[in-house]
Design a protein around this motif. Structure first.
Motif, PDB file in Angstrom:
ATOM      1  N   LEU A 128       0.808  -1.661   0.325  1.00  0.00           N
ATOM      2  CA  LEU A 128      -0.124   0.115   0.138  1.00  0.00           C
ATOM      3  C   LEU A 128       1.234   1.440   0.314  1.00  0.00           C
ATOM      4  O   LEU A 128      -0.196   1.923   0.030  1.00  0.00           O
TER       5      LEU A 128
ATOM      6  N   LEU B 258      -7.620   4.084   4.131  1.00  0.00           N
ATOM      7  CA  LEU B 258      -6.860   2.751   4.970  1.00  0.00           C
ATOM      8  C   LEU B 258      -6.664   2.206   6.170  1.00  0.00           C
ATOM      9  O   LEU B 258      -6.752   3.131   7.131  1.00  0.00           O
TER      10      LEU B 258
ATOM     11  N   ARG C 247      -8.315  -2.024   2.522  1.00  0.00           N
ATOM     12  CA  ARG C 247      -8.857  -0.689   1.975  1.00  0.00           C
ATOM     13  C   ARG C 247     -10.111  -0.183   2.640  1.00  0.00           C
ATOM     14  O   ARG C 247     -11.274  -1.492   2.807  1.00  0.00           O
TER      15      ARG C 247
END
Length: 409
Positions: free
Chosen positions: A308, A385, A407
């Protein structure tokens, strides 16, 4: 000239054909039905205004102005609706029009001398299409509504509307009288109680002591999260010399308002002034800490999953907080950082509580969360997130690790 007179006659006949049939027809219009229709239309428009206020399309000032105009217009419509015409009256008017319309038209032409003279000039047309009622017109509308209420004393909605209208005109004693009648009819309804308290306070040089404070704290007893009641309650406490209690109520207001809203910023400014007036300040974790609660501290190591890394920017906001496992989701303690600070270690304690009644030491176990907010707002949104630890004992002295790896959908 003959053609001109024929044209005039034809136009008069057309006008009579349009005006007379509805008046001649025997038709009874029920005032109650018209009132219901006008009220329904007004309610729909009010809902639209409230939605525009919530989305930011209207400022608070614009919302109040348009709502006042709506209420005054409705008051005027309701007044008009009470003037029902009987069939006999309709026929009488039709007869008068049939006789007078041609006579008036001919005399008007004779006085002016030429048909060109009746053509409107720019000055005659003016710009009234978009005109807004001025203050005097509004006062007349309110007077009509007040007159109507003399024969509709059991209409709570009418008294409420009249009270709001008087408040808009800053006639606060009259507003208080109208709200008092609505309160007597509706009983313990929070909205009416707060409107009544507000009008009474303004009528008494903005002082909340006495009846206004009594009404406000009755509402708070039933609705402890009512923002308006909390605001008035804090004001009442401050005016009574109990600034510390007022600070507590306004701190709660601050937590209930949307982040970055104009109202929240205004409350923050006034709250800071009130806090400064309290000798020694007001502890964030009041009431007093005990030896056991002061020791509550949760250490959390936060990192971002490698997959991420490309989905964030260095200045994105990171919230690290604790939450009750069941019940309200308001953070019990919260720390704000940035993605550029990751990986990081934070310690959550009662000192970071948002409300005295909602703090870590009041719970044996809590949920720990770390969230990257793309918007920077405290409210979770799609695209944020997230990482979490589902259960952590508040008495646990070991550190906890959170990896932000999901997410928010």
């Amino acid at each position: 000239m003959t053609v001109f007179w024929l044209l005039i006659g034809l136009l008069i006949l057309i006008a009579l054909a349009i005006l007379l049939p509805p008046l001649w027809r025997q038709r009874t219009v029920a005032a109650a039905d018209m009132d219901s229709r006008n009220i329904a239309i007004a309610k729909t428009r009010l809902a639209e205004l409230q939605a525009q206020l919530a989305t930011g399309a209207l400022t608070e000032e614009q919302y109040q102005e348009q709502r006042a105009e709506l209420e005054l217009a409705l008051a005027d419509d309701l007044d008009i609706a009470t003037g029902n015409a009987t069939p006999a009256q309709g026929r009488w008017i039709a007869t008068v029009l049939a006789i007078l319309l041609p006579l008036v038209a001919l005399s008007f032409y004779g006085g002016l001398g030429a048909y060109q003279a009746v053509e409107p000039t720019p000055e005659m047309l003016g710009s009234k299409q978009n005109a807004v009622p001025n203050l005097e017109e509004m006062k007349k509308m309110v007077e009509k509504l007040a007159e109507r209420m003399k024969t509709h004393a059991d209409d709570a909605e009418g008294w409420t509307m009249l009270g709001k209208s008087y408040k808009y005109l800053q006639q606060f004693p009259k507003a208080a009288e109208a709200f008092a009648k609505a309160y007597a009819l509706l009983g313990e309804q929070s909205e009416i109680m707060l409107l009544y308290a507000d009008a009474l306070a303004f009528a008494n040089n903005e002082q909340m002591d006495g009846k206004p404070a009594e009404l406000v704290f009755k509402v708070l007893a039933r609705e402890p999260d009512n923002v308006t009641a909390l605001w008035y309650g804090g004001m009442a406490k401050a005016q009574a010399g109990e600034a510390a209690e007022g600070v507590k109520l306004w701190r709660k207001v601050l937590m209930l308002l949307p982040p970055d809203s104009q109202g929240r910023q205004e409350v923050q400014t006034l709250l800071s002034q009130l806090e400064a007036s309290v000798p020694g300040g007001v502890p964030a974790s009041a009431p007093e800490k005990t030896a056991s609660t002061a020791a509550v501290a949760l250490t959390i190591n936060v990192s971002l999953a490698p997959e991420l890394q490309s989905a964030v920017a260095a200045n994105d906001t990171v919230f690290v907080y604790a939450q009750a496992i069941s019940g309200p989701k308001m953070p019990l303690a919260i720390v704000r950082k940035q993605v550029s600070d990751l990986p990081l270690t934070v310690t959550l304690t009662d000192a970071q509580a948002m409300m005295p009644a909602m703090k870590l030491s009041n719970f044996a176990e809590v949920k720990l969360l770390a969230r990257v907010s793309k918007s920077g707002e405290a409210i979770t949104q799609a695209g944020d997130l997230l990482g979490s630890v589902e259960s952590a004992a508040t008495g646990d002295k070991t550190s906890h690790s959170i990896v932000i790896n999901a997410r928010v959908k």
